[in-house]
Scaffold this active site. Structure first.
Site, PDB file in Angstrom:
ATOM      1  N   PHE A  87      -7.056   9.945   8.199  1.00  0.00           N
ATOM      2  CA  PHE A  87      -6.680  10.202   6.806  1.00  0.00           C
ATOM      3  C   PHE A  87      -7.922  10.081   5.937  1.00  0.00           C
ATOM      4  CE2 PHE A  87      -6.996   5.872   5.218  1.00  0.00           C
ATOM      5  CZ  PHE A  87      -6.848   5.118   6.368  1.00  0.00           C
TER       6      PHE A  87
ATOM      7  N   GLU B 117      -3.786   0.201 -10.072  1.00  0.00           N
ATOM      8  CA  GLU B 117      -5.074  -0.117  -9.455  1.00  0.00           C
ATOM      9  C   GLU B 117      -6.123  -0.097 -10.562  1.00  0.00           C
ATOM     10  OE1 GLU B 117      -5.585   1.525  -5.565  1.00  0.00           O
ATOM     11  OE2 GLU B 117      -7.745   1.707  -5.842  1.00  0.00           O
TER      12      GLU B 117
ATOM     13  N   ASP C 248      -8.353  -2.992   0.076  1.00  0.00           N
ATOM     14  CA  ASP C 248      -8.983  -1.922  -0.680  1.00  0.00           C
ATOM     15  C   ASP C 248     -10.243  -1.483   0.033  1.00  0.00           C
ATOM     16  OD1 ASP C 248      -7.834  -0.904  -3.192  1.00  0.00           O
ATOM     17  OD2 ASP C 248      -9.979  -0.738  -3.625  1.00  0.00           O
TER      18      ASP C 248
ATOM     19  N   ARG D 128     -11.693  -1.592   8.574  1.00  0.00           N
ATOM     20  CA  ARG D 128     -10.375  -2.233   8.391  1.00  0.00           C
ATOM     21  C   ARG D 128     -10.157  -3.292   9.474  1.00  0.00           C
ATOM     22  NH1 ARG D 128      -8.213   1.939   7.349  1.00  0.00           N
ATOM     23  NH2 ARG D 128      -8.514   1.460   5.161  1.00  0.00           N
TER      24      ARG D 128
ATOM     25  N   THR E 244       0.846  -1.194   0.000  1.00  0.00           N
ATOM     26  CA  THR E 244       0.000   0.000   0.000  1.00  0.00           C
ATOM     27  C   THR E 244       0.880   1.242   0.000  1.00  0.00           C
ATOM     28  OG1 THR E 244      -1.674   1.264   1.228  1.00  0.00           O
ATOM     29  CG2 THR E 244      -0.189  -0.063   2.551  1.00  0.00           C
TER      30      THR E 244
ATOM     31  N   PHE F  75     -11.209  10.076   4.141  1.00  0.00           N
ATOM     32  CA  PHE F  75     -12.522  10.646   4.465  1.00  0.00           C
ATOM     33  C   PHE F  75     -12.803  10.672   5.974  1.00  0.00           C
ATOM     34  CE2 PHE F  75     -13.002   8.967   0.101  1.00  0.00           C
ATOM     35  CZ  PHE F  75     -13.386  10.131  -0.547  1.00  0.00           C
TER      36      PHE F  75
END
Ligand code: ITT
Length: 221
Positions: free
Chosen positions: A157, A41, A73, A204, A9, A159
Protein backbone atom coordinates in the site's frame (compact mmCIF):
# COMPACT_ATOMS: atom_id res chain seq x y z
CA UNK A 1 -3.41 -15.74 27.34
CA UNK A 2 -3.93 -13.39 24.39
CA UNK A 3 -3.82 -9.63 25.04
CA UNK A 4 -6.13 -7.44 22.96
CA UNK A 5 -4.64 -4.45 21.23
CA UNK A 6 -7.02 -1.99 19.57
CA UNK A 7 -5.25 -0.38 16.62
CA UNK A 8 -6.68 3.05 15.79
CA UNK A 9 -6.13 3.47 12.06
CA UNK A 10 -8.06 3.81 8.84
CA UNK A 11 -5.33 1.94 6.96
CA UNK A 12 -6.16 -1.77 6.46
CA UNK A 13 -2.63 -2.48 5.19
CA UNK A 14 -1.16 -1.36 8.52
CA UNK A 15 -3.62 -3.54 10.43
CA UNK A 16 -2.76 -6.61 8.35
CA UNK A 17 0.97 -6.08 8.96
CA UNK A 18 0.56 -5.54 12.71
CA UNK A 19 -1.73 -8.59 13.04
CA UNK A 20 0.68 -10.78 11.14
CA UNK A 21 3.64 -9.65 13.23
CA UNK A 22 2.04 -9.55 16.69
CA UNK A 23 -0.20 -12.65 16.60
CA UNK A 24 2.71 -15.08 17.12
CA UNK A 25 3.86 -12.91 20.05
CA UNK A 26 0.48 -13.43 21.81
CA UNK A 27 -1.35 -10.22 20.87
CA UNK A 28 -4.70 -10.01 19.10
CA UNK A 29 -4.77 -6.83 17.01
CA UNK A 30 -8.22 -5.42 16.22
CA UNK A 31 -8.87 -2.32 14.12
CA UNK A 32 -10.49 0.50 16.14
CA UNK A 33 -12.69 2.98 14.33
CA UNK A 34 -15.00 4.43 17.02
CA UNK A 35 -18.55 5.06 15.73
CA UNK A 36 -19.44 8.70 15.29
CA UNK A 37 -16.02 9.88 16.50
CA UNK A 38 -13.74 11.85 14.22
CA UNK A 39 -10.06 11.52 15.03
CA UNK A 40 -8.12 14.41 13.49
CA UNK A 41 -4.51 14.07 12.45
CA UNK A 42 -2.71 17.31 13.43
CA UNK A 43 -0.19 18.82 11.04
CA UNK A 44 2.76 18.49 13.40
CA UNK A 45 6.53 18.56 12.86
CA UNK A 46 7.20 15.02 14.07
CA UNK A 47 5.59 11.59 13.78
CA UNK A 48 5.70 11.31 17.58
CA UNK A 49 3.53 14.42 18.06
CA UNK A 50 0.97 13.07 15.60
CA UNK A 51 0.90 9.66 17.33
CA UNK A 52 0.50 11.22 20.79
CA UNK A 53 -2.36 13.44 19.63
CA UNK A 54 -4.21 10.41 18.22
CA UNK A 55 -3.73 8.49 21.51
CA UNK A 56 -5.11 11.42 23.51
CA UNK A 57 -8.17 11.66 21.27
CA UNK A 58 -8.89 7.92 21.21
CA UNK A 59 -8.09 6.64 24.69
CA UNK A 60 -11.58 7.43 26.00
CA UNK A 61 -13.11 5.25 23.28
CA UNK A 62 -11.39 1.97 24.20
CA UNK A 63 -14.01 -0.81 24.43
CA UNK A 64 -12.47 -2.13 27.68
CA UNK A 65 -10.10 -0.56 30.20
CA UNK A 66 -8.11 -3.81 30.31
CA UNK A 67 -7.23 -3.58 26.63
CA UNK A 68 -4.36 -1.70 25.02
CA UNK A 69 -4.62 1.11 22.47
CA UNK A 70 -2.16 1.34 19.59
CA UNK A 71 -1.62 4.09 17.05
CA UNK A 72 1.19 4.30 14.58
CA UNK A 73 2.34 7.09 12.35
CA UNK A 74 4.70 6.59 9.47
CA UNK A 75 6.20 8.57 6.64
CA UNK A 76 8.55 8.45 3.68
CA UNK A 77 11.61 10.71 3.96
CA UNK A 78 13.57 11.36 0.75
CA UNK A 79 17.11 12.66 1.34
CA UNK A 80 17.41 14.71 -1.84
CA UNK A 81 14.05 16.38 -1.13
CA UNK A 82 15.23 17.46 2.36
CA UNK A 83 13.14 14.67 3.95
CA UNK A 84 9.96 15.57 2.06
CA UNK A 85 7.23 14.26 2.16
CA UNK A 86 7.92 13.11 5.78
CA UNK A 87 5.04 14.19 8.02
CA UNK A 88 3.15 15.28 4.88
CA UNK A 89 3.20 11.73 3.44
CA UNK A 90 -0.58 11.12 3.56
CA UNK A 91 -1.32 14.40 1.80
CA UNK A 92 1.37 13.81 -0.82
CA UNK A 93 0.18 10.28 -1.52
CA UNK A 94 -3.38 11.58 -2.02
CA UNK A 95 -2.28 14.43 -4.29
CA UNK A 96 1.03 13.71 -6.09
CA UNK A 97 0.86 9.91 -5.65
CA UNK A 98 3.88 7.64 -6.13
CA UNK A 99 4.40 8.87 -9.68
CA UNK A 100 4.70 12.47 -8.41
CA UNK A 101 7.66 11.51 -6.20
CA UNK A 102 9.36 9.95 -9.24
CA UNK A 103 8.74 13.12 -11.26
CA UNK A 104 10.28 15.27 -8.50
CA UNK A 105 13.39 13.06 -8.41
CA UNK A 106 13.68 13.02 -12.19
CA UNK A 107 14.33 16.77 -12.04
CA UNK A 108 17.38 16.04 -9.88
CA UNK A 109 18.73 13.22 -12.04
CA UNK A 110 22.50 12.83 -12.34
CA UNK A 111 24.60 10.99 -14.90
CA UNK A 112 27.09 10.02 -12.18
CA UNK A 113 25.98 6.66 -10.65
CA UNK A 114 27.23 7.61 -7.15
CA UNK A 115 25.36 10.95 -7.24
CA UNK A 116 22.34 9.24 -8.76
CA UNK A 117 22.23 6.72 -5.86
CA UNK A 118 22.41 9.65 -3.40
CA UNK A 119 19.52 11.37 -5.17
CA UNK A 120 17.33 8.27 -4.73
CA UNK A 121 18.27 7.50 -1.13
CA UNK A 122 15.27 7.51 1.22
CA UNK A 123 13.86 5.91 4.36
CA UNK A 124 10.59 4.98 5.94
CA UNK A 125 10.15 5.92 9.57
CA UNK A 126 7.45 4.76 11.96
CA UNK A 127 6.49 5.75 15.48
CA UNK A 128 4.15 3.36 17.28
CA UNK A 129 2.49 4.58 20.48
CA UNK A 130 0.70 2.35 22.96
CA UNK A 131 -1.60 3.44 25.80
CA UNK A 132 -1.56 0.77 28.52
CA UNK A 133 -4.14 2.44 30.74
CA UNK A 134 -1.63 4.51 32.70
CA UNK A 135 1.08 5.70 30.34
CA UNK A 136 2.05 6.03 26.69
CA UNK A 137 4.95 3.92 25.43
CA UNK A 138 6.66 4.85 22.16
CA UNK A 139 8.46 2.52 19.75
CA UNK A 140 10.49 3.70 16.77
CA UNK A 141 11.51 2.00 13.55
CA UNK A 142 13.48 3.04 10.49
CA UNK A 143 13.84 1.27 7.17
CA UNK A 144 16.54 2.78 4.92
CA UNK A 145 16.41 2.24 1.20
CA UNK A 146 15.96 4.00 -2.11
CA UNK A 147 13.32 5.19 -4.52
CA UNK A 148 12.82 3.02 -7.62
CA UNK A 149 12.80 4.38 -11.17
CA UNK A 150 9.32 3.02 -11.88
CA UNK A 151 6.11 2.32 -10.01
CA UNK A 152 5.65 -1.45 -9.62
CA UNK A 153 2.22 -3.03 -9.49
CA UNK A 154 1.64 -5.75 -6.92
CA UNK A 155 1.04 -6.04 -3.21
CA UNK A 156 1.43 -3.48 -0.47
CA UNK A 157 0.00 0.00 0.00
CA UNK A 158 0.99 3.66 0.06
CA UNK A 159 4.52 4.23 -1.21
CA UNK A 160 5.36 0.49 -1.30
CA UNK A 161 5.33 0.46 -5.15
CA UNK A 162 8.34 2.84 -5.29
CA UNK A 163 10.39 1.91 -2.22
CA UNK A 164 13.34 -0.55 -2.36
CA UNK A 165 14.65 -1.49 1.13
CA UNK A 166 18.40 -1.72 1.79
CA UNK A 167 19.80 -5.24 2.24
CA UNK A 168 20.09 -6.66 5.76
CA UNK A 169 23.14 -8.18 7.44
CA UNK A 170 23.15 -11.50 9.33
CA UNK A 171 21.73 -9.76 12.43
CA UNK A 172 18.80 -8.31 10.47
CA UNK A 173 20.32 -4.82 10.54
CA UNK A 174 20.17 -2.67 7.40
CA UNK A 175 23.38 -2.06 5.46
CA UNK A 176 24.51 1.15 3.78
CA UNK A 177 22.97 1.45 0.30
CA UNK A 178 24.98 -0.35 -2.37
CA UNK A 179 26.12 -3.19 -0.07
CA UNK A 180 24.98 -6.79 -0.54
CA UNK A 181 23.55 -8.47 2.56
CA UNK A 182 22.32 -11.90 3.57
CA UNK A 183 18.72 -10.77 3.06
CA UNK A 184 17.82 -8.77 -0.03
CA UNK A 185 14.82 -8.01 -2.22
CA UNK A 186 17.32 -7.87 -5.10
CA UNK A 187 16.19 -4.43 -6.12
CA UNK A 188 12.46 -5.21 -5.85
CA UNK A 189 10.18 -2.68 -4.18
CA UNK A 190 8.00 -3.45 -1.15
CA UNK A 191 5.11 -3.46 -3.61
CA UNK A 192 6.67 -6.32 -5.56
CA UNK A 193 7.41 -8.60 -2.59
CA UNK A 194 4.92 -10.28 -0.26
CA UNK A 195 3.96 -9.10 3.21
CA UNK A 196 6.24 -11.64 4.91
CA UNK A 197 9.32 -10.38 3.08
CA UNK A 198 8.36 -6.75 3.73
CA UNK A 199 8.03 -7.61 7.43
CA UNK A 200 11.70 -8.64 7.68
CA UNK A 201 12.78 -5.14 6.55
CA UNK A 202 9.93 -2.93 7.65
CA UNK A 203 10.00 0.21 9.82
CA UNK A 204 6.63 -0.94 11.22
CA UNK A 205 8.06 -4.29 12.41
CA UNK A 206 10.95 -2.48 14.08
CA UNK A 207 8.70 0.10 15.77
CA UNK A 208 6.35 -2.63 17.05
CA UNK A 209 9.26 -4.76 18.31
CA UNK A 210 10.69 -1.73 20.13
CA UNK A 211 7.27 -1.11 21.68
CA UNK A 212 6.62 -4.71 22.77
CA UNK A 213 10.12 -4.96 24.27
CA UNK A 214 9.36 -1.93 26.49
CA UNK A 215 5.85 -3.16 27.33
CA UNK A 216 7.24 -6.51 28.49
CA UNK A 217 9.98 -4.78 30.50
CA UNK A 218 7.31 -2.61 32.22
CA UNK A 219 5.29 -5.73 33.00
CA UNK A 220 8.42 -7.38 34.43
CA UNK A 221 8.47 -10.14 31.81
P1 ITT B 1 -3.69 6.20 9.82
O1 ITT B 1 -5.18 6.16 9.81
O2 ITT B 1 -3.09 5.14 10.69
O3 ITT B 1 -3.10 7.57 10.10
P2 ITT B 1 -2.48 6.56 7.20
O4 ITT B 1 -2.59 5.75 5.95
O5 ITT B 1 -2.87 8.01 7.13
O6 ITT B 1 -3.27 5.76 8.34
P3 ITT B 1 0.19 7.38 8.11
O7 ITT B 1 -0.29 8.76 8.37
O8 ITT B 1 0.97 6.68 9.17
O9 ITT B 1 -1.02 6.38 7.73
O10 ITT B 1 1.08 7.27 6.82
C1 ITT B 1 1.39 8.38 6.01
C2 ITT B 1 1.42 7.94 4.57
O11 ITT B 1 2.55 7.06 4.40
C3 ITT B 1 0.17 7.20 4.14
O12 ITT B 1 -0.19 7.68 2.87
C4 ITT B 1 0.60 5.75 4.06
O13 ITT B 1 -0.06 5.07 3.02
C5 ITT B 1 2.10 5.85 3.80
N1 ITT B 1 2.75 4.72 4.46
C6 ITT B 1 2.80 4.47 5.80
N2 ITT B 1 3.40 3.30 6.04
C7 ITT B 1 3.72 2.78 4.83
C8 ITT B 1 4.31 1.58 4.41
O14 ITT B 1 4.68 0.65 5.27
N3 ITT B 1 4.46 1.38 3.11
C9 ITT B 1 4.06 2.30 2.22
N4 ITT B 1 3.49 3.46 2.51
C10 ITT B 1 3.31 3.70 3.82
Amino acid sequence: MTTKIWFLTGNHGKVAEAQHHLRPLGYEVIQLMPDGVTITEPQADTLREVALSKIEQAKHHLPSEDDLLLVEDAGLFVDALDDFPGVYSSFVLRTLQCSGILRLLNHLISEDPVQSAKVRSARFEAVAALWDGSEVIFGQGVCPGSIAYQVTEGEGFGFDPIFIPSDLDEFGEPLEPGNYGVLSTHGATFGAVGQEIKEAFSHRTRALDDLIRQLKANQGQ
